[in-house]
Design an enzyme around this catalytic site. Structure first.
Site, PDB file in Angstrom:
ATOM      1  CB  CYS A  64      34.637   3.169 -21.942  1.00 21.99           C
ATOM      2  SG  CYS A  64      36.172   2.282 -21.612  1.00 21.99           S
ATOM      3  CG  HIS A  94      -1.751   1.249   1.340  1.00 24.43           C
ATOM      4  ND1 HIS A  94      -1.326   2.347   2.066  1.00 24.43           N
ATOM      5  CD2 HIS A  94      -2.950   1.586   0.803  1.00 24.43           C
ATOM      6  CE1 HIS A  94      -2.232   3.299   1.970  1.00 24.43           C
ATOM      7  NE2 HIS A  94      -3.235   2.859   1.218  1.00 24.43           N
TER       8      HIS A  94
END
Length: 806
Positions: A767, A436
């Site tokens: 990279c 919830h």
């Protein structure tokens, strides 16, 4: 089944019947009538209609009285509590109109006989409002459900209580906030055969990643017993992630993650209620109860791999039928072993965002000094906030909540919604991603950290903290107020070009955050991050567990590998699934996975590592990278790395994974590494396997033509290449001014290797960090003809634009 306008069999209900039977029941009818022939099992049942509801109101003169009571509340003449209590009493004291009473009894008897249960079938009785499960309102937990109801009188009483639940204080408040007319909403009641999940398990399933909106995964939560504990968030469930695009391949097991939850309790059937001596009817006793789970249940997964995949395939079928992301509840019958879908509704956060809104997203980063971690759990959302805590343990004390505070509590239910709306963030002890607290936090756009286990114990009211959900699956509560930087990213309309822009990603838990970026794949995924964060154990300590000398390390490893008969399998499993999440984020585009490049001092810091690592004066240039893979000191550990990648590609199915070898000093070493890989089932070219090499040593540049004979691509590691070309320790403060990746010598090296690779038909990328930090360097690389530039996600948009300006 005998049908009237008051009762409808689920098989005769369609999605378009929402005004008659509410969203929940309309969805159940739609699935039973259209999806059972596709192999999806849904328990049979029936629904009372809105006509039955209005007849009940009119027979008991409730309409006018209810309108008067609501008006008194809206004008301030009565409190919400007084109003809700008065309206509920009208329903609970009412009597059933004869026609409605007869219809419900007849439908229940027909259902009982249809499933071979005489006249006392155990059923679930659930509310379904005619305004429920709309795209902009989930009504999560607002209305009541009653489980394990048996007998005609008990069913009628449960239906009456469902009607009354339409006017709980929380439901009235929720409708008022959403702008619904209280008098125009009717309630249908679904009566459905109970699945005996009290003796097995149940849970919730989404056909989308609930945090990022990534639409290629199914998320499944599972706990023992009936499903209410998962929905309400009172237990921390198992969590499974499945990759949808590979589900069609029967030979694959595309499970990205299996995370075992504590599952501290389970909901089971209570003993039958005794009969009331005066009326002969059952007393109003609880029909379910919570009991602690056994140690065996807590340490086991609720679902097998085959069951996980079956549910995921059902989720895909349901999503395709409805044409939108779906939120589903499932249950497994402990008597028959069969799985069932017991509810399905549209997902209410990501499904309501249009394409333009979804494309633009905001990123959050906690910068500078972070205080110590006070608590951590599952992150809900991807935001971060700083503020002051207001700890409230019971719903009866919610009046003490201070607007704008960070709510800390054990668990939330619909009674908490009024103050959740006024909170800056939410932290709970219990609950998973489908609890919830998680559902409402997403709906409200609030960051939440759920399932911490200890928040109410370690945090206190008035404490200043920073709540970060911006670091992947784990949410953190840091001591003190940290600086939070936000940025709005709009990847739409970015220029295209010959140079691909890829991502440097390390953290599998955060990979899905970036799925909307139009990246060309992952240019660098570091194995070290997965090992350090998800595994934390030296691979050789797992291979030689019985020979470990440190009893503390041995105990720590035993705890971590609980549930694995083979200690080494722990490493293979965790690494394969960590890489799987990264590959999934960009599939089918390439994901370049770098093999381990720990230095000896870093390896020694892993659990059990000190026993297997030599001491070196200069680990940066020592026993690292390729030299380890064929060495007797580590080759058994390297075998585990290879097993993980083989599983990733061949069993999970990510053939977009490319292997990259770091710090390969000589051509002879390249041959030894490829031989070692082949011995462990990874042969270059077999099953499309490509192998790249890091270009970070001058020898890689000087002998590029020879290295190109053994590798399919090069990835330039500009940091190490600069360090070794200029002879500068990149970590030296004294030489910091000299360390420059744009030095002429370094740029010559880069241009040379690009030229060789292009002539040999080898892919070549970079990279390093430099293209992200220096736009002119990114343009230089593009002009030199580099195939790809791999950058951090937060630099993607700027680099993409920079290289288009050359």
């Amino acid at each position: 089944m005998h049908e009237t306008k008051l009762v409808r069999n689920f098989k005769d209900i369609r999605r378009s019947d929402g005004a008659l039977v509410g969203g929940k029941n309309a969805s159940l009818g739609e699935m039973i009538s259209t999806l059972t022939n596709k192999g999806i099992a849904i328990p049979p049942g029936f629904a009372t209609t809105s006509h039955a509801y209005w007849q009940y109101l009119d027979a008991n003169a409730i309409r006018e009285k209810m309108a008067d009571l609501i008006a008194e509340w809206q004008t301030g003449k009565a409190t919400l509590s007084e109003t809700g209590d008065a309206i509920r009493k009208l329903f609970l004291r009412g009597t059933w109109p004869k026609e409605v009473d007869t219809a419900i009894r007849a439908a229940y008897r027909d259902l009982s006989r249809a499933v071979g249960a005489a006249d006392c079938l155990g059923v679930a009785v659930r509310s379904s409002a005619t305004a429920e499960d709309l795209p902009d309102a989930s009504f999560a937990g607002q209305l009541e459900s009653y489980l394990n109801i048996s007998g005609e009188d008990a069913v009628l009483q449960a239906c009456r209580r469902c009607y009354a639940s339409l006017f709980t204080d929380r439901a009235i408040s929720y409708r008022q906030t959403k702008g619904f007319d209280h008098s125009s909403i009717a309630l249908s009641v679904g009566v459905q055969m109970m699945v005996r999940s009290d003796t097995s398990g149940s849970g919730v399933m989404f056909s989308i990643d609930t945090e990022s909106g990534f639409d290629k995964v199914v998320l499944i939560n599972a706990a023992w017993g009936l499903g209410e504990n998962v929905v309400q968030g009172t237990v921390n469930p198992d969590e499974y992630q499945v990759f949808k695009p590979l589900l069609g391949e029967a030979s694959l097991v595309p499970i990205l993650e299996k995370k075992r939850g504590e599952k501290e309790m389970k909901m089971i059937y209570a003993s039958p209620a005794p009969l009331n001596a005066a009326t002969g009817s059952p007393n109003a006793a609880p029909t379910t109860r919570n009991v602690p789970t056994s140690r065996a249940e807590r340490s086991a997964f609720v679902l097998s791999d085959e069951e996980i995949l079956r549910l995921a395939r059902w989720a895909c079928t349901i999503e395709k039928h409805y044409g939108c992301p779906m939120d589903m509840e499932w249950a497994k019958d402990g008597v028959t072993g069969k799985l069932f879908i017991v509810q399905a509704r549209p997902e209410t956060v990501h499904s309501r965002r249009d394409a333009a809104e979804a494309a633009v997203f905001k990123t959050y980063k906690v910068e500078g000094h972070k205080g110590r971690v006070l608590s951590k759990g599952l992150s809900i959302g991807d935001a971060a906030v700083a503020g002051r805590i207001c700890l409230i343990e019971s719903a009866k004390d919610i009046g003490r909540f201070i607007d704008g505070s960070i709510l800390v509590t054990r668990v939330t239910d619909p009674d908490w919604v009024p103050i959740m709306r006024r909170a800056a963030a939410i932290i709970t002890d219990h609950g998973g991603r489908t609890s919830h607290a998680a559902i409402i936090s997403r709906e409200l756009g609030l960051p939440a950290v759920v399932g911490t286990g200890d928040a109410t114990y370690v945090l206190h009211t008035g404490q200043d903290v920073t709540v970060s959900c911006a670091e992947g699956d784990n949410g953190f509560v840091y001591d003190g107020v940290s600086k939070i930087v936000t940025d709005t990213v709009d990847p739409t309309g970015l220029p295209s070009g010959e140079t691909e822009v890829m991502l440097n990603l390390a953290n599998p838990a955060a990979a899905f955050r970036w799925w909307r970026l139009p990246a060309d794949g992952i240019g660098l995924a570091r194995m070290e991050f997965v090992v350090t964060n998800a595994i934390q154990v030296h691979p050789m300590a797992l291979v030689h567990f019985d020979q470990l000398q440190d009893p503390i390390d041995k105990e720590r490893i035993a705890v971590r590998t609980a549930g694995y008969k083979d200690k080494a399998e722990y490493f293979v499993d965790k690494l394969a699934h960590g890489f799987a999440a990264l590959c999934a984020a960009v599939y089918p585009k390439p994901a370049i996975l770098r093999l381990s490049d720990f230095k000896t001092n870093e390896y020694a810091n892993l659990i059990g590592g000190a026993q297997f690592e030599p001491e070196e004066d200069n680990p940066m240039l020592g026993f690292r990278g390729a030299s380890r893979y064929y060495s007797p000191r580590y080759k058994e550990g390297f075998a585990l790395e290879c097993r993980a990648i083989k599983r990733l590609r061949e069993e999970i199915g990510f053939t977009n994974a490319i292997v990259m070898v770091p710090f390969c000093r000589t051509v002879g070493e390249a041959k030894k590494v490829l031989d070692a890989m082949a011995e462990n089932g990874l042969r270059r070219g077999e099953n499309g396997l490509k192998v790249y090499v890091m270009c970070e040593i001058p020898s890689n540049v000087i002998l590029a033509e020879l290295f190109a004979e053994h590798f399919d691509g090069f990835s330039i590691g500009s940091n190490d290449l600069t360090q070794l070309t200029l002879g500068i320790d990149r970590d030296s403060e004294e030489l910091a001014d000299l360390f420059n990746e744009q030095d002429k010598a370094v740029k010559w090296m880069i241009q040379h290797v690009i030229r060789i690779c292009r002539s040999k038909g080898c892919k070549v990328g970079i990279c390093g960090q430099a293209p992200s930090d220096h736009p002119e360097f990114a343009r230089f690389l593009a002009e030199a003809g580099i195939n790809s530039i791999s950058v951090s996600p937060d630099s993607f948009v700027s680099v993409k634009r920079n290289i288009a300006l050359r």
